[in-house]
Design a protein around this motif. Sequence first.
Motif, PDB file in Angstrom:
ATOM      1  N   LYS A  90       0.839  -1.191   0.000  1.00  0.00           N
ATOM      2  CA  LYS A  90       0.000   0.000   0.000  1.00  0.00           C
ATOM      3  C   LYS A  90       0.877   1.244   0.000  1.00  0.00           C
ATOM      4  N   ILE A 149       0.552   5.281   1.050  1.00  0.00           N
ATOM      5  CA  ILE A 149      -0.311   6.272   1.674  1.00  0.00           C
ATOM      6  C   ILE A 149       0.406   7.606   1.749  1.00  0.00           C
ATOM      7  N   TYR A 173      -7.293   7.206  -5.674  1.00  0.00           N
ATOM      8  CA  TYR A 173      -7.226   8.118  -4.540  1.00  0.00           C
ATOM      9  C   TYR A 173      -8.311   9.183  -4.708  1.00  0.00           C
ATOM     10  N   GLU A 201      -6.704  10.526   0.008  1.00  0.00           N
ATOM     11  CA  GLU A 201      -7.112   9.284   0.657  1.00  0.00           C
ATOM     12  C   GLU A 201      -7.019   8.128  -0.335  1.00  0.00           C
ATOM     13  N   LEU A 212      -8.391   4.936  -1.757  1.00  0.00           N
ATOM     14  CA  LEU A 212      -9.692   4.268  -1.758  1.00  0.00           C
ATOM     15  C   LEU A 212      -9.537   2.760  -1.936  1.00  0.00           C
ATOM     16  N   SER A 244     -10.253  -1.121   1.862  1.00  0.00           N
ATOM     17  CA  SER A 244     -10.680  -0.609   3.168  1.00  0.00           C
ATOM     18  C   SER A 244     -10.895   0.897   3.158  1.00  0.00           C
ATOM     19  N   GLY A 245     -10.363   1.587   2.168  1.00  0.00           N
ATOM     20  CA  GLY A 245     -10.557   3.025   2.084  1.00  0.00           C
ATOM     21  C   GLY A 245     -11.819   3.449   1.357  1.00  0.00           C
TER      22      GLY A 245
END
Lengths: 115, 115
Positions: free
Chosen positions: A102, A104, B35, B44, B46, B58-59
């Motif tokens: 992931k 972020i 995102y 964020e 997604l 999970s986003g």
Amino acid sequence: AQKITQTQPGMFVQEKEAVTLDCTYDTSDPSYGLFWYKQPSSGEMIFLIYQGSYDQQNATEGRYSLNFQKARKSANLVISASQLGDSAMYFCAMREGNRDDKIIFGKGTRLHILP
Amino acid sequence: DAGVIQSPRHEVTEMGQEVTLRCKPISGHDYLFWYRQTMMRGLELLIYFNNNVPIDDSGMPEDRFSAKMPNASFSTLKIQPSEPRDSAVYFCASRTTRQGTGELFFGEGSRLTVL
């Protein structure tokens, strides 16, 4: 829990001065990567620089360098000899080297270069 | 080589309508990320895919959001029904782990406004 923290929402810097943009991260994985991106007012995301957790030296790309302090979990971006065109939003991002891979992002720092 | 291509660039719709955002990743890239960017929440994550398989969704805010990647060259993000709070810029990004630093290559974004 926020894993990437950029504590400076905004900064004003005089042209030609050096700039340091802060980024701290949190991970328990020994393998990870850190990225910095620039987003000018036009909106595109521009990749600037990358640091791997196992890299022995701090990354550099032209006027950009990354001050990587592993023990402090800090990966600050340094821009030397700032230019008016450096005015933009800057994002720090992390890839954790687990199975999921992931990536972020932090909340970003808006940099204003003053003439 | 063409970069990541997103469509539409701008979408204005009314609350309750279905919205479909499209993305064509860079050929040969094995990861695709979606995102969402807002002033309040930043960038964020997604959902992301590896070799067309969703790895972490999970986003995704709620069941109104869904994403698919039917093949290596196409992905969609669907919102049904849309709400005003979905207004944001939606970015698609792709990357490869086979060479380079594995940085994300972003599309130009899709700006969604839900009235």
